[in-house]
Design a protein around this motif. Structure first.
Motif, short mmCIF file in Angstrom:
data_model
loop_
_atom_site.label_atom_id
_atom_site.label_comp_id
_atom_site.label_asym_id
_atom_site.label_seq_id
_atom_site.Cartn_x
_atom_site.Cartn_y
_atom_site.Cartn_z
N LEU A 154 0.83 -1.20 0.00
CA LEU A 154 0.00 0.00 0.00
C LEU A 154 0.87 1.25 0.00
O LEU A 154 0.59 2.22 -0.73
CB LEU A 154 -0.93 -0.02 1.21
CG LEU A 154 -1.86 1.19 1.39
CD1 LEU A 154 -2.78 1.34 0.18
CD2 LEU A 154 -2.68 1.05 2.67
N ALA A 155 1.94 1.23 0.81
CA ALA A 155 2.85 2.38 0.85
C ALA A 155 3.49 2.62 -0.51
O ALA A 155 3.60 3.76 -0.98
CB ALA A 155 3.92 2.16 1.92
N ALA A 156 3.92 1.53 -1.17
CA ALA A 156 4.54 1.67 -2.48
C ALA A 156 3.57 2.27 -3.49
O ALA A 156 3.94 3.13 -4.30
CB ALA A 156 5.03 0.30 -2.97
N ALA A 157 2.30 1.84 -3.42
CA ALA A 157 1.30 2.37 -4.34
C ALA A 157 1.05 3.86 -4.08
O ALA A 157 0.96 4.66 -5.01
CB ALA A 157 0.00 1.58 -4.20
N LEU A 158 0.97 4.23 -2.80
CA LEU A 158 0.71 5.63 -2.46
C LEU A 158 1.88 6.52 -2.84
O LEU A 158 1.69 7.67 -3.26
CB LEU A 158 0.42 5.75 -0.96
CG LEU A 158 -0.93 5.18 -0.49
CD1 LEU A 158 -1.01 5.20 1.03
CD2 LEU A 158 -2.08 5.98 -1.09
N THR A 160 3.64 6.45 -5.31
CA THR A 160 3.68 6.80 -6.73
C THR A 160 2.89 8.07 -7.03
O THR A 160 3.06 8.68 -8.09
CB THR A 160 3.10 5.65 -7.59
OG1 THR A 160 1.72 5.45 -7.24
CG2 THR A 160 3.89 4.37 -7.39
N VAL A 161 2.04 8.49 -6.07
CA VAL A 161 1.21 9.68 -6.31
C VAL A 161 1.37 10.76 -5.25
O VAL A 161 0.97 11.91 -5.47
CB VAL A 161 -0.29 9.29 -6.43
CG1 VAL A 161 -0.54 8.47 -7.68
CG2 VAL A 161 -0.75 8.53 -5.19
N VAL A 162 1.95 10.42 -4.09
CA VAL A 162 2.12 11.42 -3.02
C VAL A 162 3.52 11.30 -2.44
O VAL A 162 4.23 10.31 -2.66
CB VAL A 162 1.07 11.24 -1.89
CG1 VAL A 162 -0.35 11.42 -2.42
CG2 VAL A 162 1.23 9.87 -1.22
N HIS A 165 5.64 12.12 3.25
CA HIS A 165 4.99 12.81 4.36
C HIS A 165 3.50 12.47 4.42
O HIS A 165 2.90 12.42 5.50
CB HIS A 165 5.17 14.32 4.23
CG HIS A 165 6.58 14.78 4.44
ND1 HIS A 165 7.46 14.94 3.39
CD2 HIS A 165 7.27 15.10 5.56
CE1 HIS A 165 8.63 15.34 3.86
NE2 HIS A 165 8.55 15.44 5.18
N SER A 166 2.90 12.23 3.27
CA SER A 166 1.47 11.94 3.23
C SER A 166 1.14 10.57 3.81
O SER A 166 -0.01 10.30 4.17
CB SER A 166 0.95 12.03 1.80
OG SER A 166 1.14 13.34 1.27
N LEU A 167 2.14 9.69 3.88
CA LEU A 167 1.89 8.38 4.49
C LEU A 167 1.50 8.53 5.96
O LEU A 167 0.72 7.72 6.49
CB LEU A 167 3.12 7.49 4.36
CG LEU A 167 3.56 7.10 2.95
CD1 LEU A 167 4.75 6.15 3.01
CD2 LEU A 167 2.43 6.47 2.17
#
Length: 439
Positions: A154-158, A160-162, A165-167
């Motif tokens: 999930l972190a790897a997918a996120l 790619t777009v953010v 810090h957004s995690l």
């Protein structure tokens, strides 16, 4: 196994656990990236210190938090600690100094040290039947294993777009959602213990733990479990990327194999524990961990061998670790249950505080084979110790007498004695039973 989710209260608590775990997994990935952003090449030292702070918080704060937890309603306590964790995660993206990371990690993990034992101690009251509680333990094991697979993906997918810090915002959402699910659940009221001093409340869980033979055996098994898991967590990346010269993708695959082994056993564990006693299952699992570690040097021969070994270790880990909640439940009165879960939380993490340095430092100085052998021997010794500490004859009900109680005491009025002044019932260490009866 999924039929326990028909219980609305447990279903909400389980979903709260799953969502909070995903949030914690995102925070773990984000913390590594934040450390690199702040410290560059020294990021490893920062993360190592953060992990040490986490362990210190778990070991030191859990018993203290448990001592005061009884003064606060369960739901209020759990929701408040979830919100504290959400607040820390919300602040983490804005830190500019490494010392700020350390302070916030201590606060975050201290809140977790209060939350986790309180949460775990609630489940036996929500699911009073042992068969249902066993299924809940297996579901919890599955949740932890699935989180270890899902969070990095999930972190790897996120990412790619953010930005990373957004995690942390994902972590905030996880903890807030967990708090809302706890609010929506109707929790059973915990039985209030008698008034005690702060010292007595802080040490009560560990005193009950160490006075109960099956729990002394569990402590030895905790060290065997920590030996194997520390080797996997610390040295998988070294084995795959340094020894076998493979990429990060293969590291993820090896860790997934360990999780898959654990999940496969967790799925079948409720049925297995209907047929076999906890002691036999757990000791067999710990013995298998020792054998697997001693065979660890074979892992350097190839990736397929490593994956097979990690599958076996994952299954053995689940056998040895998952039933521990059953022992804690069986060994505690309702009013002391949270203190006992807090003691297990602190003592099990103290075992990891021993095995993490052995896995890391010994592997770095003397080689991975030396680390495998040392941890395998440690796991073997502690498995044998558990057989000695935890008697094979371990009935729930024990005959005993109460020479120190007045004849009119309420406990003696409730349980009629025989001609020799002895009676029998489910035995736990409490105010009326302060030591374990001799055979």
């Amino acid at each position: 196994m999924l039929d326990v989710l028909a219980n609305r209260t447990y279903r909400h608590l389980f979903l709260a656990q799953v969502i909070a775990l995903l949030g914690t997994g995102l925070a773990t990935v984000a913390l590594g990236l934040l450390a690199y952003d702040l410290a560059g090449a020294d990021a490893g030292a920062v993360l190592g210190t953060a992990l040490a702070i986490k362990m210190v918080a778990y070991i030191g704060v859990a018993p203290i938090a448990s001592a005061f937890a009884g003064q606060v309603p369960r739901r209020t306590l759990l929701v408040s600690l979830d919100l504290v964790r959400a607040a820390v995660a919300l602040v983490l993206p804005f830190v500019t100094e490494i010392w700020q990371v350390y302070v916030l990690i201590f606060v975050l993990q201290s809140a977790s040290a209060g939350f986790t034992p309180a949460f775990q101690a609630t489940i036996p009251d929500v699911l009073p039947k042992e068969a249902d509680y066993t299924k809940a333990l297996s579901l919890s094991r599955l949740a932890y294993d699935l989180e270890s697979l899902a969070s990095p993906a999930l972190a790897a997918a996120l990412l790619t777009v953010v930005s990373f810090h957004s995690l942390f915002l994902g972590t905030v959402v996880g903890f807030v959602a967990s708090a809302l699910l706890v609010v929506s659940a109707v929790l059973p009221r915990a039985k209030q213990p008698p008034r005690r001093s702060v010292y007595e409340r802080t040490t009560r869980g560990s005193r009950i733990y160490l006075a109960t033979p099956r729990l002394r055996g569990l402590l030895a098994l905790n060290l065997a479990v920590a030996s194997a898991s520390a080797m996997v967590i610390v040295n998988t990346v070294v084995l795959v990327q340094s020894t076998l010269q493979l990429s990060q993708r293969f590291t993820a695959g090896a860790l997934a194999a360990f999780g898959a082994g654990s999940m496969a056993i967790a799925l079948g564990l409720p049925k297995l524990l209907e047929k076999l006693p906890d002691r036999r299952v757990m000791v067999f699992g710990a013995g298998l961990l020792s054998v697997g570690l001693l065979l660890g040097p074979l892992a350097s021969r190839g990736y397929a061998t490593l994956v097979m070994l990690w599958l076996v270790l994952g299954g053995a880990y689940s056998l040895a670790q998952t039933p521990s909640g059953r022992l804690l439940r069986r060994s505690s009165s309702e009013q002391d249950r949270q203190a006992l879960f807090a003691a297990q939380f602190a003592l099990s993490h103290a075992c990891w505080l021993i095995t993490y340095p052995v896995a890391g430092w010994l592997g770095a100085k003397a080689g991975l084979n030396a680390s495998f052998i040392a941890l395998g021997v440690l796991a073997g010794i502690t498995t044998l110790a558990s057989l000695w500490l935890w008697p094979s004859d371990d009935p729930a009900e024990l005959p005993h007498s109460h020479d120190h109680l007045d004849a009119g005491h309420a406990h003696l009025q409730t349980h009629a004695a025989d001609a020799e002044g002895r009676h029998s019932h489910a035995y736990v260490i409490d105010d009326e039973h302060q030591s374990w009866p001799r055979s």
